[in-house]
Design an enzyme around this catalytic site. Structure first.
Site, mmCIF file in Angstrom:
data_model
loop_
_atom_site.group_PDB
_atom_site.id
_atom_site.type_symbol
_atom_site.label_atom_id
_atom_site.label_comp_id
_atom_site.label_asym_id
_atom_site.label_seq_id
_atom_site.Cartn_x
_atom_site.Cartn_y
_atom_site.Cartn_z
ATOM 1 N N THR A 109 -17.166 99.837 18.421
ATOM 2 C CA THR A 109 -17.797 100.479 19.566
ATOM 3 C C THR A 109 -19.079 99.759 19.982
ATOM 4 O O THR A 109 -19.582 98.870 19.287
ATOM 5 C CB THR A 109 -18.110 101.950 19.271
ATOM 6 O OG1 THR A 109 -19.064 102.033 18.201
ATOM 7 C CG2 THR A 109 -16.853 102.709 18.886
ATOM 8 N N GLU A 118 -10.904 102.756 14.700
ATOM 9 C CA GLU A 118 -12.154 102.473 15.395
ATOM 10 C C GLU A 118 -13.329 102.533 14.433
ATOM 11 O O GLU A 118 -13.476 103.499 13.680
ATOM 12 C CB GLU A 118 -12.351 103.496 16.520
ATOM 13 C CG GLU A 118 -13.671 103.343 17.276
ATOM 14 C CD GLU A 118 -13.813 104.394 18.363
ATOM 15 O OE1 GLU A 118 -13.037 104.337 19.329
ATOM 16 O OE2 GLU A 118 -14.692 105.275 18.225
ATOM 17 N N ARG A 133 -16.791 101.795 31.469
ATOM 18 C CA ARG A 133 -17.988 101.826 32.302
ATOM 19 C C ARG A 133 -19.188 102.205 31.456
ATOM 20 O O ARG A 133 -20.268 101.653 31.607
ATOM 21 C CB ARG A 133 -17.821 102.802 33.473
ATOM 22 C CG ARG A 133 -18.988 102.684 34.454
ATOM 23 C CD ARG A 133 -18.758 103.390 35.760
ATOM 24 N NE ARG A 133 -19.005 104.828 35.652
ATOM 25 C CZ ARG A 133 -19.335 105.585 36.702
ATOM 26 N NH1 ARG A 133 -19.425 105.045 37.913
ATOM 27 N NH2 ARG A 133 -19.530 106.886 36.554
ATOM 28 N N GLY A 134 -19.017 103.157 30.542
ATOM 29 C CA GLY A 134 -20.073 103.516 29.615
ATOM 30 C C GLY A 134 -20.892 104.711 30.064
ATOM 31 O O GLY A 134 -20.811 105.154 31.215
ATOM 32 N N ASP A 135 -21.679 105.238 29.140
ATOM 33 C CA ASP A 135 -22.532 106.405 29.397
ATOM 34 C C ASP A 135 -23.989 105.981 29.510
ATOM 35 O O ASP A 135 -24.425 105.030 28.858
ATOM 36 C CB ASP A 135 -22.388 107.419 28.263
ATOM 37 C CG ASP A 135 -20.975 107.968 28.159
ATOM 38 O OD1 ASP A 135 -20.391 108.248 29.223
ATOM 39 O OD2 ASP A 135 -20.481 108.111 27.029
ATOM 40 N N ALA A 139 -24.447 103.311 23.884
ATOM 41 C CA ALA A 139 -24.846 103.620 25.262
ATOM 42 C C ALA A 139 -25.964 102.681 25.709
ATOM 43 O O ALA A 139 -26.933 102.455 24.989
ATOM 44 C CB ALA A 139 -25.301 105.070 25.367
ATOM 45 N N LYS A 155 -7.710 100.654 37.131
ATOM 46 C CA LYS A 155 -8.097 99.790 36.005
ATOM 47 C C LYS A 155 -6.894 99.001 35.494
ATOM 48 O O LYS A 155 -7.011 97.819 35.151
ATOM 49 C CB LYS A 155 -8.719 100.634 34.883
ATOM 50 C CG LYS A 155 -10.065 101.248 35.257
ATOM 51 C CD LYS A 155 -10.741 101.938 34.078
ATOM 52 C CE LYS A 155 -10.074 103.238 33.686
ATOM 53 N NZ LYS A 155 -10.866 103.987 32.675
#
Length: 301
Positions: free
Chosen positions: A48, A17, A107-109, A51, A168
């Protein structure tokens, strides 16, 4: 994703990553890592997505460059935070225009405070399974999602967390990548929960994520942002290695971190993990050492 399927080879696949660079120096460092990992032939590399979409343009640009200028297979992150459905469709289109057909959906922060209240965009989606469906409806994309061995900190309990992951997968995700963890038993219990909940979805790869720790301060910050923490015994071990001076003993922390990541990798391989996914922080050396220890790449001469 076919690259996560066992072909009977003695060595399991691995992936890494990256994060979008913040400046020119960071971009140079990223590309050094990209070129080094290119020689090691990972199954894929993921990029990545900050946010609230804070690194959206850089994520698209750099992931596109990796697709166009290297032999690596890029997987682009996509989050629902602060985006309308139209904006999400546009993002997916931007990836497709750069030849990217693999997307990791989260979904994310929330921006600003990752642990704050999650608010749906008025014209967006509420849950990650909706985002999986949206991406799959837009074309021939391979979609992955996130999973949480200790349970997501927003989940009421492990049963709810498992249901969310299975939803999901049912929506069309082909695999999941876990949040980093330090107790392999947590990963094994997650795998068992998914199989028990839905055997069909349990057959899909759950790829464990490993972070070779080279800085105690960095890993504590990363874990705090995810609502997690190092187990006390490990925190004590790293604290002892870091020493009592004003600056942590990075060499001692790194030594413990490489040893721990190797031990975790060895156990995961023995327990039949389909692949290993490494957080690199855009550096190659520590991950390469762990891969060498695990026999997943040749030692540098």
């Amino acid at each position: 994703m076919d690259r996560l399927r066992s072909d009977g080879a003695a060595r399991i696949p691995f992936s890494v990553e990256f994060s979008p660079p913040r400046d020119e120096a960071g971009e140079a460092r990223l590309w050094r890592a990209v070129r080094e990992f290119e020689q090691l032939q990972p199954a894929f590399v993921s990029m990545t997505y900050g946010a609230g979409g804070s690194t959206r343009d850089r994520t698209v640009r750099v992931t596109g460059q990796i697709a166009e200028e290297t032999t690596l297979l890029p997987v682009a992150h996509l989050t629902a935070v602060s985006h309308s459905v139209d904006e999400l469709r546009s993002m997916v289109g931007s990836y497709a225009d750069r030849g990217i057909s693999n997307i990791l959906v989260l979904r994310g922060d929330p921006p600003g405070d990752p642990l704050g209240d999650w608010e749906k965009h008025p014209d967006g989606v509420e849950y990650a399974d909706e985002l999986v469906t949206l991406v799959r409806e837009l074309g021939d994309f391979h979609v992955g999602v996130a999973s949480f061995p200790e349970g997501h900190y927003r989940a009421l309990n492990l049963e709810q967390d498992t249901r969310v992951l299975v939803n999901k997968l049912r929506a069309g995700a082909e695999y999941s990548i876990t949040q980093m963890f330090f107790d392999v038993d947590d990963y094994l219990r997650l795998r068992d929960r998914v199989v028990a909940f839905d055997p069909e979805q349990g057959a899909k790869p759950i790829v464990p994520e490993i972070m070779p720790i080279t800085s105690l301060r960095t890993v504590r910050r990363a874990l705090a942002l995810s609502g997690s923490a190092l187990p006390k015994a490990l925190d004590d071990r790293f604290t002892t290695a870091a020493g009592t001076g004003p600056e942590e003993d990075r060499a001692a922390v790194r030594e413990v971190g490489i040893e721990l990541a190797t031990q975790i990798g060895e156990r995961l391989i023995a327990e039949g993990a389909p692949a290993l996914h490494f957080i690199t922080l855009n550096f190659a050396k520590a991950t390469r050492e762990v891969l060498t220890n695990l026999g997943l790449c040749a030692a540098r001469v």
